[in-house]
Design a protein around this motif. Structure first.
Motif, PDB file in Angstrom:
ATOM      1  N   LEU A  11     135.512 -44.799  42.161  1.00  0.00           N
ATOM      2  CA  LEU A  11     136.075 -44.584  43.492  1.00  0.00           C
ATOM      3  C   LEU A  11     135.800 -43.155  43.929  1.00  0.00           C
ATOM      4  N   ARG A  12     135.466 -43.002  45.199  1.00  0.00           N
ATOM      5  CA  ARG A  12     135.316 -41.659  45.779  1.00  0.00           C
ATOM      6  C   ARG A  12     135.617 -41.750  47.265  1.00  0.00           C
ATOM      7  N   GLN A  13     135.807 -40.620  47.882  1.00  0.00           N
ATOM      8  CA  GLN A  13     136.102 -40.584  49.314  1.00  0.00           C
ATOM      9  C   GLN A  13     134.837 -40.883  50.114  1.00  0.00           C
ATOM     10  N   ASP A  14     134.985 -41.636  51.176  1.00  0.00           N
ATOM     11  CA  ASP A  14     133.875 -41.963  52.065  1.00  0.00           C
ATOM     12  C   ASP A  14     133.864 -40.960  53.215  1.00  0.00           C
ATOM     13  N   ASP A  15     132.850 -40.115  53.249  1.00  0.00           N
ATOM     14  CA  ASP A  15     132.749 -39.096  54.292  1.00  0.00           C
ATOM     15  C   ASP A  15     132.025 -39.588  55.543  1.00  0.00           C
ATOM     16  N   TRP A  16     131.364 -40.734  55.453  1.00  0.00           N
ATOM     17  CA  TRP A  16     130.579 -41.240  56.567  1.00  0.00           C
ATOM     18  C   TRP A  16     131.477 -41.851  57.635  1.00  0.00           C
ATOM     19  N   VAL A  17     131.157 -41.561  58.885  1.00  0.00           N
ATOM     20  CA  VAL A  17     131.888 -42.099  60.029  1.00  0.00           C
ATOM     21  C   VAL A  17     131.026 -43.183  60.683  1.00  0.00           C
ATOM     22  N   VAL A  18     131.601 -44.363  60.857  1.00  0.00           N
ATOM     23  CA  VAL A  18     130.892 -45.441  61.553  1.00  0.00           C
ATOM     24  C   VAL A  18     131.087 -45.219  63.049  1.00  0.00           C
ATOM     25  N   VAL A  19     130.002 -44.920  63.731  1.00  0.00           N
ATOM     26  CA  VAL A  19     130.039 -44.659  65.170  1.00  0.00           C
ATOM     27  C   VAL A  19     129.924 -46.001  65.891  1.00  0.00           C
ATOM     28  N   PRO A  20     130.933 -46.363  66.679  1.00  0.00           N
ATOM     29  CA  PRO A  20     130.864 -47.657  67.387  1.00  0.00           C
ATOM     30  C   PRO A  20     129.791 -47.639  68.468  1.00  0.00           C
ATOM     31  N   ARG A  21     129.346 -48.823  68.806  1.00  0.00           N
ATOM     32  CA  ARG A  21     128.378 -48.956  69.891  1.00  0.00           C
ATOM     33  C   ARG A  21     129.042 -48.487  71.182  1.00  0.00           C
ATOM     34  N   PRO A  22     128.403 -47.586  71.926  1.00  0.00           N
ATOM     35  CA  PRO A  22     129.013 -47.126  73.178  1.00  0.00           C
ATOM     36  C   PRO A  22     129.036 -48.225  74.235  1.00  0.00           C
ATOM     37  N   GLU A  24     128.565 -49.760  77.979  1.00  0.00           N
ATOM     38  CA  GLU A  24     127.439 -49.603  78.894  1.00  0.00           C
ATOM     39  C   GLU A  24     127.654 -48.391  79.794  1.00  0.00           C
ATOM     40  N   GLY A  25     126.646 -47.560  79.870  1.00  0.00           N
ATOM     41  CA  GLY A  25     126.715 -46.347  80.679  1.00  0.00           C
ATOM     42  C   GLY A  25     127.230 -45.136  79.932  1.00  0.00           C
ATOM     43  N   GLU A  26     127.776 -45.322  78.736  1.00  0.00           N
ATOM     44  CA  GLU A  26     128.264 -44.198  77.930  1.00  0.00           C
ATOM     45  C   GLU A  26     127.192 -43.751  76.950  1.00  0.00           C
ATOM     46  N   ALA A  27     127.290 -42.491  76.544  1.00  0.00           N
ATOM     47  CA  ALA A  27     126.348 -41.935  75.570  1.00  0.00           C
ATOM     48  C   ALA A  27     126.891 -42.130  74.154  1.00  0.00           C
ATOM     49  N   LEU A  28     126.004 -42.134  73.199  1.00  0.00           N
ATOM     50  CA  LEU A  28     126.377 -42.218  71.796  1.00  0.00           C
ATOM     51  C   LEU A  28     127.053 -40.914  71.393  1.00  0.00           C
ATOM     52  N   ALA A  29     128.274 -40.997  70.892  1.00  0.00           N
ATOM     53  CA  ALA A  29     129.043 -39.793  70.540  1.00  0.00           C
ATOM     54  C   ALA A  29     129.064 -39.626  69.027  1.00  0.00           C
ATOM     55  N   LEU A  30     128.358 -38.621  68.532  1.00  0.00           N
ATOM     56  CA  LEU A  30     128.305 -38.338  67.100  1.00  0.00           C
ATOM     57  C   LEU A  30     129.376 -37.322  66.720  1.00  0.00           C
ATOM     58  N   PRO A  31     129.981 -37.464  65.537  1.00  0.00           N
ATOM     59  CA  PRO A  31     130.949 -36.462  65.089  1.00  0.00           C
ATOM     60  C   PRO A  31     130.235 -35.139  64.789  1.00  0.00           C
ATOM     61  N   ASP A  32     130.941 -34.035  64.983  1.00  0.00           N
ATOM     62  CA  ASP A  32     130.326 -32.720  64.790  1.00  0.00           C
ATOM     63  C   ASP A  32     130.135 -32.342  63.323  1.00  0.00           C
ATOM     64  N   ASP A  33     131.096 -32.690  62.492  1.00  0.00           N
ATOM     65  CA  ASP A  33     131.109 -32.124  61.145  1.00  0.00           C
ATOM     66  C   ASP A  33     131.019 -33.150  60.021  1.00  0.00           C
ATOM     67  N   LYS A  34     130.680 -34.400  60.334  1.00  0.00           N
ATOM     68  CA  LYS A  34     130.621 -35.449  59.312  1.00  0.00           C
ATOM     69  C   LYS A  34     129.325 -36.243  59.467  1.00  0.00           C
ATOM     70  N   PRO A  35     128.830 -36.781  58.354  1.00  0.00           N
ATOM     71  CA  PRO A  35     127.670 -37.668  58.474  1.00  0.00           C
ATOM     72  C   PRO A  35     128.057 -38.938  59.224  1.00  0.00           C
ATOM     73  N   ALA A  36     127.103 -39.508  59.962  1.00  0.00           N
ATOM     74  CA  ALA A  36     127.418 -40.625  60.851  1.00  0.00           C
ATOM     75  C   ALA A  36     126.495 -41.814  60.621  1.00  0.00           C
ATOM     76  N   LEU A  37     127.073 -42.997  60.794  1.00  0.00           N
ATOM     77  CA  LEU A  37     126.328 -44.249  60.792  1.00  0.00           C
ATOM     78  C   LEU A  37     126.282 -44.744  62.231  1.00  0.00           C
ATOM     79  N   VAL A  38     125.074 -44.901  62.753  1.00  0.00           N
ATOM     80  CA  VAL A  38     124.902 -45.340  64.132  1.00  0.00           C
ATOM     81  C   VAL A  38     124.321 -46.756  64.141  1.00  0.00           C
ATOM     82  N   PRO A  39     124.536 -47.526  65.205  1.00  0.00           N
ATOM     83  CA  PRO A  39     123.926 -48.851  65.275  1.00  0.00           C
ATOM     84  C   PRO A  39     122.410 -48.760  65.082  1.00  0.00           C
ATOM     85  N   ALA A  40     121.862 -49.690  64.309  1.00  0.00           N
ATOM     86  CA  ALA A  40     120.444 -49.614  63.924  1.00  0.00           C
ATOM     87  C   ALA A  40     119.506 -49.566  65.123  1.00  0.00           C
ATOM     88  N   ASP A  41     119.778 -50.359  66.149  1.00  0.00           N
ATOM     89  CA  ASP A  41     118.888 -50.359  67.306  1.00  0.00           C
ATOM     90  C   ASP A  41     118.940 -49.032  68.066  1.00  0.00           C
TER      91      ASP A  41
END
Length: 168
Positions: A11-22, A24-41
């Motif tokens: 077991l370990r802490q999960d540092d990755w943030v799952v970024v939800p799909r924005p 329509e009309g919104e931009a993809l918002a990435l976290p500033d200080d954590k690794p991010a998982l973005v939708p593949a497309d």
């Protein structure tokens, strides 16, 4: 922060943030200080920005086709597959395709509605890390990762079915 379970039961802490799909009309918002998982497309649409970044991975939803990253899967440090409901088995197929057909060698993570009794089956499909549903106890995960001492079918982790292994 959720706990992450590795394929060997650690077991370990999960540092990755799952970024939800924005929306329509919104931009993809990435976290500033954590690794991010973005939708593949969206990773593919922004490949020139995200390529070779160790802090940007991708996630597939159960209806996504892993073929969209064919030839590029090993350019991302982490691929997560969302299991929206425990009865939705499409994520197992995505995991096997990523490992077997597309040769993904990195961390393959199961996220979403992940339950303890699914862990060994996910591991057999090539998943290397798991984030359990929030109401489940991750401290019990190690015993579920190798619950069965023998498996009948061939899978990502064993290329021969049991009857062939016994015959040799």
């Amino acid at each position: 922060m959720p706990e992450l379970i590795t394929a060997d039961g650690a077991l370990r802490q999960d540092d990755w943030v799952v970024v939800p799909r924005p929306e329509e009309g919104e931009a993809l918002a990435l976290p500033d200080d954590k690794p991010a998982l973005v939708p593949a497309d969206l990773w593919l649409e922004n490949e020139s920005t995200f390529a070779n970044r160790a802090d940007i991975g991708v996630w597939f939803d159960s209806h996504d086709e892993p073929e969209i990253l064919a030839g590029k899967v090993n350019e991302v440090p982490l691929i997560a597959v969302n299991f929206p409901r425990f009865v939705d088995g499409r994520g197992y197929s995505i995991g096997r395709l990523l490992r077997e057909r597309f040769g993904y060698e990195g961390d393959l993570r199961a996220i979403g509605d992940v339950l303890l009794d699914q862990l060994q089956f996910m591991k057999r499909c090539g998943f290397s890390t798991f984030v359990l549903r929030a109401d489940k106890d991750a401290s019990q995960a190690a015993r579920y990762l190798d619950f069965f001492s023998q498996t009948y079918q061939a899978a990502w982790d064993t290329d021969l079915p049991l009857f062939r292994r016994r015959a040799s």
